[in-house]
Design a protein around this motif. Structure first.
Motif, PDB file in Angstrom:
ATOM      1  N   ASN A 140       0.976  -1.194  -0.124  1.00 19.45           N
ATOM      2  CA  ASN A 140       0.152  -0.009   0.137  1.00 19.45           C
ATOM      3  C   ASN A 140       0.803   1.151   0.010  1.00 19.45           C
ATOM      4  N   LEU A 141       1.752   1.247  -0.836  1.00 22.40           N
ATOM      5  CA  LEU A 141       2.805   2.163  -0.853  1.00 22.40           C
ATOM      6  C   LEU A 141       2.900   2.887  -2.209  1.00 22.40           C
ATOM      7  N   HIS A 142       2.944   4.199  -2.189  1.00 26.90           N
ATOM      8  CA  HIS A 142       2.902   4.780  -3.647  1.00 26.90           C
ATOM      9  C   HIS A 142       4.320   5.945  -3.703  1.00 26.90           C
ATOM     10  N   VAL A 143       5.183   5.440  -4.665  1.00 31.80           N
ATOM     11  CA  VAL A 143       6.291   6.333  -4.693  1.00 31.80           C
ATOM     12  C   VAL A 143       6.254   7.190  -5.894  1.00 31.80           C
ATOM     13  N   GLU A 144       6.475   8.556  -5.635  1.00 23.63           N
ATOM     14  CA  GLU A 144       6.735   9.362  -6.647  1.00 23.63           C
ATOM     15  C   GLU A 144       8.181   9.922  -6.967  1.00 23.63           C
ATOM     16  N   LEU A 145       8.763   9.501  -7.789  1.00 20.58           N
ATOM     17  CA  LEU A 145      10.203   9.930  -7.943  1.00 20.58           C
ATOM     18  C   LEU A 145      10.483  11.422  -8.366  1.00 20.58           C
ATOM     19  N   MET A 146      11.522  11.802  -8.107  1.00 18.73           N
ATOM     20  CA  MET A 146      11.635  13.402  -8.508  1.00 18.73           C
ATOM     21  C   MET A 146      11.676  13.485 -10.007  1.00 18.73           C
ATOM     22  N   PRO A 147      10.952  14.361 -10.472  1.00 18.04           N
ATOM     23  CA  PRO A 147      10.633  14.758 -11.882  1.00 18.04           C
ATOM     24  C   PRO A 147      12.019  15.018 -12.596  1.00 18.04           C
ATOM     25  N   ILE A 169      15.056  -8.228  -3.316  1.00 21.36           N
ATOM     26  CA  ILE A 169      14.185  -8.956  -2.375  1.00 21.36           C
ATOM     27  C   ILE A 169      14.183 -10.387  -2.629  1.00 21.36           C
ATOM     28  N   GLU A 170      14.050 -10.993  -1.497  1.00 23.62           N
ATOM     29  CA  GLU A 170      14.162 -12.514  -1.615  1.00 23.62           C
ATOM     30  C   GLU A 170      13.217 -12.800  -0.149  1.00 23.62           C
ATOM     31  N   ASN A 171      12.252 -13.738  -0.834  1.00 17.04           N
ATOM     32  CA  ASN A 171      11.386 -14.311   0.039  1.00 17.04           C
ATOM     33  C   ASN A 171      10.180 -13.342   0.827  1.00 17.04           C
ATOM     34  N   GLY A 172       9.929 -12.458  -0.027  1.00 18.61           N
ATOM     35  CA  GLY A 172       9.066 -11.181   0.383  1.00 18.61           C
ATOM     36  C   GLY A 172       8.026 -10.953  -0.658  1.00 18.61           C
ATOM     37  N   ILE A 173       7.237  -9.932  -0.213  1.00 19.24           N
ATOM     38  CA  ILE A 173       6.062  -9.399  -0.817  1.00 19.24           C
ATOM     39  C   ILE A 173       5.916  -8.051  -1.275  1.00 19.24           C
ATOM     40  N   VAL A 174       5.749  -7.676  -2.329  1.00 16.17           N
ATOM     41  CA  VAL A 174       5.329  -6.419  -2.827  1.00 16.17           C
ATOM     42  C   VAL A 174       3.873  -6.068  -2.985  1.00 16.17           C
ATOM     43  N   GLU A 175       2.999  -5.432  -2.493  1.00 18.80           N
ATOM     44  CA  GLU A 175       1.612  -5.634  -2.737  1.00 18.80           C
ATOM     45  C   GLU A 175       1.161  -4.100  -2.694  1.00 18.80           C
ATOM     46  N   ASN A 176       0.238  -3.926  -3.644  1.00 18.69           N
ATOM     47  CA  ASN A 176      -0.382  -2.554  -3.837  1.00 18.69           C
ATOM     48  C   ASN A 176       0.485  -1.455  -3.860  1.00 18.69           C
ATOM     49  N   CYS A 177       1.624  -1.512  -4.610  1.00 12.34           N
ATOM     50  CA  CYS A 177       2.336  -0.280  -4.915  1.00 12.34           C
ATOM     51  C   CYS A 177       2.586   0.239  -6.058  1.00 12.34           C
TER      52      CYS A 177
END
Length: 277
Positions: A140-147, A169-177
């Motif tokens: 549940n994380l949203h990242v905006e990089l510097m334009p 990343i090893e043995n992990g989850i990235v969800e809703n990002c």
């Protein structure tokens, strides 16, 4: 009702002097029931010193880093992410990987700028790896990089294993990002969400930033809109669900002619079994 937890972090915060000691108060105790509450650039920086311990973190508002890159000042939020003009430093390293749960609650981290040169494992999170029974997760994380402007290519940049959310990343989850604006740039294993991805899952994620792998030192740069490189382990399986990419992917090997570079809208190089939908 969260109890106040006083945390002390010692690090070089980008000033011309040596390391400073800064005391930061963060609500919570890091448990699943009362996670550490993250709301400021300084508190986000301290997460990098709490990577080991299966801690839980909860972001409670948008965090804008665009004004946290000054060389000096009296307000830590204004200079905390300068880091000797390398700017944002990833959360989790090879020797101290992030092994907890970070819940962005749908909020953003904006203005992310990281110029780490030849350093490896670069992203908002550097190295994420399960330790113990807790399933390590970024959600549940949203990242905006510097334009990017007409002079400077902005976003995150490094050597090997560079991603918008996580470098490795090893043995992990990235969800809703998600990762938007700017560019993700490295030499090898560069991905919009994850640079190097092993035995893990990506669920409901998207990237709209450009992804570049430019390599003049070693052969075979890999770049993918979501994942740069899927590493091999015995019976390793990666899973992706409902994830998309809508930017540009560029790869270029500047040293070895006639050696293939690998680019993909989803994965740059896949050397294991992938279950995608």
């Amino acid at each position: 009702d969260y109890g106040a937890e006083s945390l002390v972090a010692e690090y070089n915060c980008g000033l011309k002097t040596t390391a400073q000691i800064i005391s930061v108060e963060i609500e919570g105790d890091g448990s699943e029931e009362t996670p550490f509450l993250i709301s400021t650039p300084t508190q986000l920086r301290v997460v990098a010193y709490l990577t080991v311990g299966n801690y839980h973190f909860r972001q409670i508002n948008d965090i804008d880093l665009s004004k946290s890159y000054a060389e000096t000042g009296t307000d830590t939020d204004k200079f905390i992410h300068n880091n000797g003009k390398k700017f944002y430093a990833p959360i989790g390293t090879d020797t101290a990987p992030f092994d907890g749960v970070y819940d962005g609650q749908g909020y953003k981290i904006t203005g992310v700028k990281s110029n780490r040169g030849n350093e490896n494992d670069i992203g908002v999170f550097g190295v994420v790896k399960q330790n113990g029974t807790l399933v390590t997760k970024i959600k549940n994380l949203h990242v905006e990089l510097m334009p990017t402007d007409k002079v400077n290519v902005m976003g995150v940049s490094g050597g090997t294993n560079v991603g918008g959310i996580v470098g490795r990343i090893e043995n992990g989850i990235v969800e809703n990002c998600s990762v938007t604006v700017g560019t993700v740039t490295g030499k090898q294993n560069v991905g919009g969400i994850a640079g190097n991805f092993t035995s893990s899952r990506i669920i409901n994620c998207f990237t709209q930033s450009d992804v570049n792998a430019f390599n003049n030192e070693v052969a075979k740069p890999y770049a993918g809109g979501i994942v740069g490189y899927s590493g091999a382990q015995t019976l390793s399986v990666i899973r992706m669900r409902n994830s998309s990419f809508s930017g540009n992917v560029k790869v270029n090997n500047l040293t070895t002619p006639y050696v293939f570079s690998y680019a993909g809208g989803v994965i740059g190089e896949l050397v294991t079994y992938a279950d995608t939908k």
